[in-house]
Design a protein around this motif. Structure first.
Motif, short mmCIF file in Angstrom:
data_model
loop_
_atom_site.label_atom_id
_atom_site.label_comp_id
_atom_site.label_asym_id
_atom_site.label_seq_id
_atom_site.Cartn_x
_atom_site.Cartn_y
_atom_site.Cartn_z
N GLN A 67 0.86 -1.18 0.00
CA GLN A 67 0.00 0.00 0.00
C GLN A 67 0.90 1.23 0.00
O GLN A 67 1.12 1.87 1.03
CB GLN A 67 -0.92 -0.02 1.22
N ALA A 112 -8.66 7.15 -0.34
CA ALA A 112 -8.16 6.98 1.03
C ALA A 112 -6.85 7.75 1.23
O ALA A 112 -5.92 7.27 1.88
CB ALA A 112 -7.98 5.50 1.36
N GLU A 139 -11.57 1.90 -4.81
CA GLU A 139 -12.14 2.63 -3.67
C GLU A 139 -13.05 1.71 -2.86
O GLU A 139 -12.96 1.66 -1.62
CB GLU A 139 -12.93 3.84 -4.19
N LYS A 140 -13.88 0.96 -3.54
CA LYS A 140 -14.79 0.03 -2.86
C LYS A 140 -14.01 -1.08 -2.15
O LYS A 140 -14.40 -1.53 -1.06
CB LYS A 140 -15.75 -0.59 -3.89
N GLY A 160 -11.17 -0.79 -0.79
CA GLY A 160 -10.45 -0.25 0.36
C GLY A 160 -8.94 -0.36 0.21
O GLY A 160 -8.21 -0.33 1.21
N GLY A 161 -8.46 -0.50 -1.03
CA GLY A 161 -7.02 -0.62 -1.25
C GLY A 161 -6.72 -1.31 -2.56
O GLY A 161 -7.61 -1.54 -3.38
N ARG A 205 -9.35 -8.30 -3.88
CA ARG A 205 -10.43 -7.40 -3.43
C ARG A 205 -10.90 -6.51 -4.58
O ARG A 205 -12.10 -6.21 -4.69
CB ARG A 205 -9.94 -6.55 -2.26
#
Length: 423
Positions: free
Chosen positions: A46, A87, A343-344, A346-347, A352
């Protein structure tokens, strides 16, 4: 689109190309990495930015469309960054020139993944080239969102869970155009570019003709990049068609329609194309394209009925002082939907992102869209346009009439079973 024996400007198999590209970059592609089971996702930390790789043919005969895609993709990134990124992480668009060549595209994609640590790849503006990009991304376990028409990329032999197809496909496009123009008993002749794009458009039109009851009276193939169609037009006219369907792309489309016009073909038959290209229409005099009917993913006058189209048009005009084009819009919807999924999610963890794309319902430029579960084809509206003559145009941007808008529906797609997916 489908791998064919003739396609621009490819001479090697994708597997051979990828093996060579991997060796040249010092990247290992193991024996199983090019099969249907992709290699494990590459771990990507990240880091401070979210990186989207964007290979497109900035040089070559599709350069005008590719440059529009870059502008629209940059706008998508700007809109996310203007609201603080995702984020708190800024988004970078890493544009690379694939030169409309599968080997070059494979090289650039491997570099984007291995050296630039791209979190996802969006792009490619060629049927065969996008398959080479897809071969790399699925082998490396990286999300790829294609923004070029293809039927093959959705079929099980080229599909992977990392593969998403944002563009329309030939089956959707030709069926919509045929429904607007073919009738039972209509005589249809074809002028077809002899590579994957032309072959798949021809297949789609023939399928639609059979369903409607139109009669196919003949077809003529031409090499990619043909400048002179003068020997072909008399042969097509001799077939006495009611409709001439010209299945080619980029400069080939403008050249073929111009020469059909010079031969007086439009006075004798309706000319249709599977994709009526904005940039090729403005490249020649308005009356050359007058009356030509074709499909499209986007036209700016959707703003009259679709709120998101007006928002997209306004943002584009504020950034560039002009209105977005059809293939340019793919750059926006492809990148924006990818960023919505990140974005949905979360990273930037790949699995994901995949899950988020599979669940995504989005409306960013042309009305509702989503990715079908079995093949990750974007379900979306299909436009049918008619090109205006100079006397009809109310402004320089007033290029087309919208003849029909087919709403998004999985019924316009080939079935999952036909594509090879288990039912």
């Amino acid at each position: 689109m489908s791998e064919n024996t003739r396609k621009p400007p490819l001479v090697m198999s994708r597997r051979t190309l990828l093996a060579g590209m991997g060796a040249s970059l010092g990247i290992g592609l193991g024996a199983g990495s090019l099969g249907m089971v992709a290699a494990p996702s590459i771990a990507r930390a990240q880091t401070s930015s979210i990186r989207i790789g964007f290979p497109v043919p900035l040089t070559g005969p599709f350069a005008a469309e590719a440059k529009d895609q870059v502008k629209s993709a940059e706008l998508a990134v700007k809109l996310f960054n203007d609201k603080g990124g995702i984020a708190g992480r800024k988004v970078e668009l890493l544009v690379r020139d694939d030169k409309l060549n599968a080997g070059e595209a494979a090289t650039r994609t491997l570099e984007l993944i291995e050296k630039d640590k791209a979190h996802a790849i969006v792009g490619a503006l060629s049927s065969a080239v996008q398959l080479a990009v897809n071969e790399v991304t699925r082998a490396r376990g990286v999300v790829y969102v294609s923004i070029s028409q293809s039927d093959t990329i959705n079929e099980i032999k080229d599909f992977s869970r990392y593969t998403f197809h944002e563009a329309l496909n030939p089956h959707m496009t030709t069926a919509a155009v045929a429904r607007a123009t073919f009738r039972k008993g209509t005589r249809v002749a074809f002028l077809v570019a002899d590579y994957a794009y032309g072959h798949e458009m021809l297949r789609g039109f023939k399928r639609a003709a059979a369903e409607i009851g139109a009669e196919v009276v003949g077809e003529i193939m031409h090499p990619f990049g043909t400048p002179d169609y003068s020997t072909l037009m008399p042969r097509l006219r001799a077939m006495k068609p009611d409709i001439l369907a010209i299945c080619n792309f980029g400069r080939d489309q403008a050249n073929a329609i111009k020469q059909a016009n010079d031969f007086g073909m439009k006075k004798q038959m309706q000319i249709v194309v599977p994709v009526l290209l904005h940039n090729q229409r403005i490249a020649v005099a308005p009356d050359v394209f007058e009356g030509v009917i074709g499909g499209a993913n986007y036209y700016w006058q959707l703003q009259d009925t679709v709120p998101s189209a007006r928002v997209f048009n306004d943002a584009y005009k504020a950034a560039y002082g002009s209105l977005p084009t059809d293939y340019g819009a793919y750059g926006f919807t492809g990148v924006y939907s990818t960023l919505l999924a990140i974005e949905k999610a979360g990273g930037t963890e790949t699995d994901r992102i995949v899950n988020a794309l599979q669940e995504l319902k989005y409306d960013v430029a042309k009305g509702p869209q989503y990715y079908r579960a079995c093949d990750h084809q974007s379900v979306q509206s299909v436009l049918v346009l008619r090109s205006k003559g100079k006397a009809e145009m109310k402004s320089p941007d007033d290029l087309f009439d919208i003849v029909a808008v087919e709403p998004p529906s999985e019924l316009m797609l080939r079935s999952c079973a036909e594509l090879g997916f288990p039912t």
